[in-house]
Design a protein around this motif. Structure first.
Motif, PDB file in Angstrom:
ATOM      1  N   ARG A   1       0.841  -1.196   0.000  1.00 51.57           N
ATOM      2  CA  ARG A   1       0.000   0.000   0.000  1.00 51.57           C
ATOM      3  C   ARG A   1       0.877   1.246   0.000  1.00 51.57           C
ATOM      4  NH1 ARG A   1      -4.878  -1.490   0.286  1.00 51.57           N
ATOM      5  NH2 ARG A   1      -5.679   0.602   0.662  1.00 51.57           N
ATOM      6  N   PHE A   2       1.836   1.248  -0.910  1.00 57.13           N
ATOM      7  CA  PHE A   2       2.852   2.290  -0.935  1.00 57.13           C
ATOM      8  C   PHE A   2       2.288   3.594  -1.478  1.00 57.13           C
ATOM      9  CE2 PHE A   2       6.951   4.241  -1.855  1.00 57.13           C
ATOM     10  CZ  PHE A   2       7.703   3.789  -0.776  1.00 57.13           C
ATOM     11  N   SER A   3       2.826   4.700  -1.009  1.00 55.91           N
ATOM     12  CA  SER A   3       2.416   6.040  -1.424  1.00 55.91           C
ATOM     13  C   SER A   3       2.458   6.187  -2.939  1.00 55.91           C
ATOM     14  CB  SER A   3       3.341   7.077  -0.792  1.00 55.91           C
ATOM     15  OG  SER A   3       3.255   8.323  -1.467  1.00 55.91           O
ATOM     16  N   ALA A   4       1.323   6.577  -3.530  1.00 54.79           N
ATOM     17  CA  ALA A   4       1.265   6.787  -4.973  1.00 54.79           C
ATOM     18  C   ALA A   4       2.131   7.964  -5.395  1.00 54.79           C
ATOM     19  CB  ALA A   4      -0.181   6.999  -5.414  1.00 54.79           C
ATOM     20  N   ALA A   5       2.060   9.073  -4.652  1.00 57.03           N
ATOM     21  CA  ALA A   5       2.861  10.249  -4.998  1.00 57.03           C
ATOM     22  C   ALA A   5       4.347   9.919  -4.968  1.00 57.03           C
ATOM     23  CB  ALA A   5       2.543  11.402  -4.056  1.00 57.03           C
ATOM     24  N   ALA A   6       4.777   9.188  -3.926  1.00 54.67           N
ATOM     25  CA  ALA A   6       6.186   8.811  -3.830  1.00 54.67           C
ATOM     26  C   ALA A   6       6.573   7.852  -4.946  1.00 54.67           C
ATOM     27  CB  ALA A   6       6.465   8.192  -2.468  1.00 54.67           C
ATOM     28  N   TYR A   7       5.687   6.921  -5.273  1.00 56.02           N
ATOM     29  CA  TYR A   7       5.965   5.968  -6.353  1.00 56.02           C
ATOM     30  C   TYR A   7       6.194   6.697  -7.675  1.00 56.02           C
ATOM     31  CZ  TYR A   7       4.875   2.901 -10.268  1.00 56.02           C
ATOM     32  OH  TYR A   7       4.909   2.246 -11.472  1.00 56.02           O
TER      33      TYR A   7
ATOM     34  N   GLY B   1       9.537   8.445  -7.585  1.00 57.52           N
ATOM     35  CA  GLY B   1      10.668   7.537  -7.708  1.00 57.52           C
ATOM     36  C   GLY B   1      10.813   6.963  -9.101  1.00 57.52           C
ATOM     37  N   ARG B   2       9.694   6.626  -9.726  1.00 60.17           N
ATOM     38  CA  ARG B   2       9.750   6.075 -11.075  1.00 60.17           C
ATOM     39  C   ARG B   2      10.355   7.081 -12.051  1.00 60.17           C
ATOM     40  NH1 ARG B   2       4.275   4.589 -14.222  1.00 60.17           N
ATOM     41  NH2 ARG B   2       4.304   6.872 -14.478  1.00 60.17           N
ATOM     42  N   ARG B   3       9.934   8.327 -11.946  1.00 60.65           N
ATOM     43  CA  ARG B   3      10.446   9.377 -12.830  1.00 60.65           C
ATOM     44  C   ARG B   3      11.944   9.608 -12.604  1.00 60.65           C
ATOM     45  NH1 ARG B   3      11.813  12.962 -16.512  1.00 60.65           N
ATOM     46  NH2 ARG B   3      11.381  15.166 -16.160  1.00 60.65           N
ATOM     47  N   VAL B   4      12.362   9.692 -11.347  1.00 55.86           N
ATOM     48  CA  VAL B   4      13.769   9.934 -11.044  1.00 55.86           C
ATOM     49  C   VAL B   4      14.623   8.755 -11.495  1.00 55.86           C
ATOM     50  CG1 VAL B   4      15.432  10.243  -9.166  1.00 55.86           C
ATOM     51  CG2 VAL B   4      13.292  11.535  -9.157  1.00 55.86           C
ATOM     52  N   GLN B   5      14.151   7.551 -11.246  1.00 59.51           N
ATOM     53  CA  GLN B   5      14.916   6.363 -11.632  1.00 59.51           C
ATOM     54  C   GLN B   5      15.103   6.294 -13.143  1.00 59.51           C
ATOM     55  OE1 GLN B   5      13.847   3.002 -13.081  1.00 59.51           O
ATOM     56  NE2 GLN B   5      16.061   2.652 -13.020  1.00 59.51           N
ATOM     57  N   GLN B   6      14.053   6.570 -13.880  1.00 61.62           N
ATOM     58  CA  GLN B   6      14.147   6.516 -15.334  1.00 61.62           C
ATOM     59  C   GLN B   6      14.993   7.647 -15.900  1.00 61.62           C
ATOM     60  OE1 GLN B   6       9.988   6.416 -16.407  1.00 61.62           O
ATOM     61  NE2 GLN B   6       9.807   4.208 -16.093  1.00 61.62           N
ATOM     62  N   ALA B   7      14.936   8.828 -15.265  1.00 61.37           N
ATOM     63  CA  ALA B   7      15.707   9.973 -15.752  1.00 61.37           C
ATOM     64  C   ALA B   7      17.195   9.826 -15.467  1.00 61.37           C
ATOM     65  CB  ALA B   7      15.180  11.266 -15.136  1.00 61.37           C
ATOM     66  N   LEU B   8      17.546   9.317 -14.285  1.00 60.72           N
ATOM     67  CA  LEU B   8      18.947   9.218 -13.887  1.00 60.72           C
ATOM     68  C   LEU B   8      19.595   7.903 -14.303  1.00 60.72           C
ATOM     69  CD1 LEU B   8      18.830  10.669 -10.252  1.00 60.72           C
ATOM     70  CD2 LEU B   8      19.315  11.872 -12.383  1.00 60.72           C
TER      71      LEU B   8
ATOM     72  N   ARG C   1      -7.438  12.696  -6.759  1.00 58.32           N
ATOM     73  CA  ARG C   1      -7.044  11.403  -7.314  1.00 58.32           C
ATOM     74  C   ARG C   1      -5.820  11.486  -8.226  1.00 58.32           C
ATOM     75  NH1 ARG C   1     -12.371   9.021  -9.904  1.00 58.32           N
ATOM     76  NH2 ARG C   1     -11.105   7.117  -9.942  1.00 58.32           N
ATOM     77  N   ASP C   2      -5.433  12.666  -8.630  1.00 55.31           N
ATOM     78  CA  ASP C   2      -4.275  12.807  -9.516  1.00 55.31           C
ATOM     79  C   ASP C   2      -2.992  12.894  -8.695  1.00 55.31           C
ATOM     80  OD1 ASP C   2      -2.389  13.313 -11.401  1.00 55.31           O
ATOM     81  OD2 ASP C   2      -3.287  15.146 -12.184  1.00 55.31           O
ATOM     82  N   LYS C   3      -2.480  11.767  -8.315  1.00 51.05           N
ATOM     83  CA  LYS C   3      -1.209  11.734  -7.593  1.00 51.05           C
ATOM     84  C   LYS C   3      -0.022  11.599  -8.543  1.00 51.05           C
ATOM     85  CE  LYS C   3      -2.686  12.297  -3.426  1.00 51.05           C
ATOM     86  NZ  LYS C   3      -3.952  12.970  -3.782  1.00 51.05           N
ATOM     87  N   ARG C   4      -0.307  11.256  -9.792  1.00 52.46           N
ATOM     88  CA  ARG C   4       0.761  11.176 -10.789  1.00 52.46           C
ATOM     89  C   ARG C   4       1.388  12.553 -11.000  1.00 52.46           C
ATOM     90  NH1 ARG C   4       1.298  11.860 -16.352  1.00 52.46           N
ATOM     91  NH2 ARG C   4       2.868  10.488 -17.325  1.00 52.46           N
ATOM     92  N   SER C   5       0.562  13.583 -11.191  1.00 55.41           N
ATOM     93  CA  SER C   5       1.099  14.927 -11.403  1.00 55.41           C
ATOM     94  C   SER C   5       1.843  15.425 -10.180  1.00 55.41           C
ATOM     95  CB  SER C   5      -0.033  15.896 -11.773  1.00 55.41           C
ATOM     96  OG  SER C   5      -0.610  15.553 -13.014  1.00 55.41           O
ATOM     97  N   VAL C   6       1.359  15.078  -8.991  1.00 57.53           N
ATOM     98  CA  VAL C   6       2.061  15.463  -7.761  1.00 57.53           C
ATOM     99  C   VAL C   6       3.461  14.869  -7.755  1.00 57.53           C
ATOM    100  CG1 VAL C   6       2.086  15.247  -5.244  1.00 57.53           C
ATOM    101  CG2 VAL C   6      -0.067  15.729  -6.428  1.00 57.53           C
TER     102      VAL C   6
ATOM    103  N   LEU D   1       5.237  13.712 -10.271  1.00 61.75           N
ATOM    104  CA  LEU D   1       6.083  14.213 -11.354  1.00 61.75           C
ATOM    105  C   LEU D   1       6.587  15.617 -11.063  1.00 61.75           C
ATOM    106  CD1 LEU D   1       4.264  12.887 -14.547  1.00 61.75           C
ATOM    107  CD2 LEU D   1       6.147  11.873 -13.268  1.00 61.75           C
ATOM    108  N   ARG D   2       5.745  16.450 -10.447  1.00 60.76           N
ATOM    109  CA  ARG D   2       6.201  17.807 -10.104  1.00 60.76           C
ATOM    110  C   ARG D   2       7.290  17.771  -9.036  1.00 60.76           C
ATOM    111  NH1 ARG D   2       0.426  21.230 -10.414  1.00 60.76           N
ATOM    112  NH2 ARG D   2       0.124  20.796 -12.646  1.00 60.76           N
ATOM    113  N   LEU D   3       7.121  16.900  -8.060  1.00 58.95           N
ATOM    114  CA  LEU D   3       8.177  16.743  -7.062  1.00 58.95           C
ATOM    115  C   LEU D   3       9.451  16.215  -7.709  1.00 58.95           C
ATOM    116  CD1 LEU D   3       6.102  15.211  -4.123  1.00 58.95           C
ATOM    117  CD2 LEU D   3       7.232  17.441  -4.109  1.00 58.95           C
ATOM    118  N   ALA D   4       9.302  15.278  -8.637  1.00 54.15           N
ATOM    119  CA  ALA D   4      10.474  14.729  -9.323  1.00 54.15           C
ATOM    120  C   ALA D   4      11.192  15.808 -10.130  1.00 54.15           C
ATOM    121  CB  ALA D   4      10.051  13.580 -10.235  1.00 54.15           C
TER     122      ALA D   4
END
Length: 471
Positions: A173-179, A182-189, A340-345, A347-350
């Motif tokens: 039940r991991f944080s969607a915003a954090a996920y 992390g996915r964006r940072v991992q793919q970018a770096l 419900r839009d945690k993807r944009s959250v 990505l903006r943090l990333a």
């Protein structure tokens, strides 16, 4: 069995002498690629402990209280999978599938806690089913801190590292915003990323703040029970930075949003003191919500309660090495406190991290940010930072601007773009004194910059701080 029991009874010291590690130092973890990476644990007093990881080795002796600690310089270590060996006098621990990369700690209340899928009393995030099915990222590692509140700081937490997969993202039940971050940072770096999720819904900032000491003693620190149970035991695990999404309960429970700035300072400074590191602290300005409609009995300031928190969150940018994202455009239902839009959250943090922590160019992570006001006749001319390509998001006239004269009564205003600024006027105000923007809990204004990021809500008498990180 009786013989084994007799051995256990006769050899208590040898059992206690075994070297031990905290939960965060365990299989599948990611270690931060940094110059100072602590490894620590417990052993018998004066017991010699040797730690080997990524080709490096360090030895020490446990202190009289059994605590021991070594540090490694892993800044140039290869990110390939490795093992960590910890050898004491009577046992050896082998931590397997260890990656070296970037580690971020995510914390806060329910909007940080919200997972991709089902959560009791909440709708799932947008596209949850497809996102979960695609969440197969073996170099993204997740550590979910078990909920724990206690009166004294804990020396450890409960949890374990897992590889990110459709199964683990659901089970943890991991944080969607954090996920999404992390996915964006991992793919970018193109580096492994470790995420630590320590979040609990319905919690005030005071519960996450270390007990006040020294110069922070004047700041209200609450009873610190979630800091004690879920944060203290993580330190000094090396992290790149912190992601923070919290504030709703400080509106609902106390309606004390205006006091959030010093509380934020106490939190940030307290965590940095615990880690002895000045890591970046990236946070989310809470989303619009009809607090005065859904929870009218709890509010003193009505529809202005949330703008007062927004202002206090923006003023917290005076804390060095911090930055904030705005979410006024990410709400699908103003009556739902959990957008419900945690993807944009995420990505903006990333984008904050990629631009400011990792120096990637070509990324504008900030929306238009109010800097100054000049009164010219019956007009107020506003200047902004991060104002390249100011525009209306929906092509309609700019909204949620108000202007007031000496009487302090704000009137709806006409706002027009003029280069990197905004000209504000109203036929009802001949001699303007001040302007405010998005000063209502329902505000979803349309002013954006070329990056499509929304402007930060403000009152002109309180310019938004611009520290070195956010310039």
């Amino acid at each position: 069995m009786k013989r084994l029991l007799l051995i256990l009874l006769l050899c208590p010291f040898s059992l206690k002498a075994e070297v031990r590690l905290p939960a965060i130092l365990s299989d599948h973890m990611v270690l931060q690629r940094a110059e100072r990476v602590p490894v620590w644990g417990w052993a018998a007093p004066q017991e010699q402990v040797t730690v080997t990881v990524a080709g490096y080795s360090q030895s020490t002796r446990a202190a009289p209280d059994g605590n021991w600690r070594v540090e490694f310089n892993l800044a140039d270590a290869a990110p390939a999978a490795t093992v960590m060996r910890v050898r004491g006098a009577s046992n050896e621990l082998i931590v397997t599938d260890v990656l070296l990369g970037q580690v971020w700690l995510a914390s806060g209340q329910s909007n940080m806690q919200k997972p991709l899928g089902e959560q009791k009393g909440q709708l799932p995030t947008f596209g949850a089913e497809a996102e979960i099915a695609a969440a197969d990222h073996p170099e993204l590692r997740l550590f979910k801190v078990a909920r724990n509140a206690q009166k004294q700081p804990a020396g450890d937490v409960k949890g374990s590292w897992v590889r990110c997969s459709p199964a683990t993202i659901v089970e943890s039940r991991f944080s969607a915003a954090a996920y999404y971050f992390g996915r964006r940072v991992q793919q970018a770096l193109k580096q492994p990323v470790g995420l630590i999720d320590a979040s609990v819904g319905g919690t005030r900032i005071e519960l996450w703040t270390p007990p006040a000491t020294g110069k922070e003693a004047a700041a209200p620190a609450g009873d610190s029970v979630l800091y004690n149970g879920m944060i203290a035991g993580l330190a000094p695990f090396a992290i790149k930075g912190v992601l923070w999404y919290q504030g709703e309960s400080n509106i609902i429970d106390n309606d004390d949003g205006a006091a959030y700035t010093p509380r934020m300072a106490a939190l940030v400074e307290g965590w940095r003191r615990q880690w002895r590191a000045d890591f970046p602290f990236y946070y989310v300005q809470v989303a619009p919500h009809l607090y005065s409609v859904v929870r009218p009995a709890h509010l003193l300031h009505g529809a202005e309660s949330e703008p007062m928190l927004w202002e206090a969150q923006a003023q917290a940018l005076r804390i060095p090495n911090t930055a904030m994202i705005v979410t006024t455009d990410l709400v699908d239902d103003l009556r739902d406190i959990h957008p419900r839009d945690k993807r944009s959250v995420g990505l903006r943090l990333a984008n904050l991290a990629l631009a400011k922590s990792y120096g990637q160019g070509g990324i504008e992570p900030f929306g238009p940010t109010y800097r100054s006001i000049e009164i010219v006749g019956d007009k107020a001319v506003l200047k902004f930072d991060h104002a390249d390509g100011l525009a209306s998001r929906d092509g309609k006239p700019l909204d949620w601007f108000e202007i007031a004269g000496d009487d302090g009564r704000f009137q709806p205003a006409l706002a027009t773009i003029d280069g990197a600024g905004i000209v504000v006027r109203s036929g009802a105000v001949d001699r303007p004194v001040s302007v405010r923007f998005a000063w209502h809990e329902a505000a979803q204004p349309n002013l954006v910059n070329r990056a499509g990021l929304p402007a930060v809500p403000f009152r002109s008498e309180k310019p938004i701080p611009s520290n070195a990180l956010s310039r």
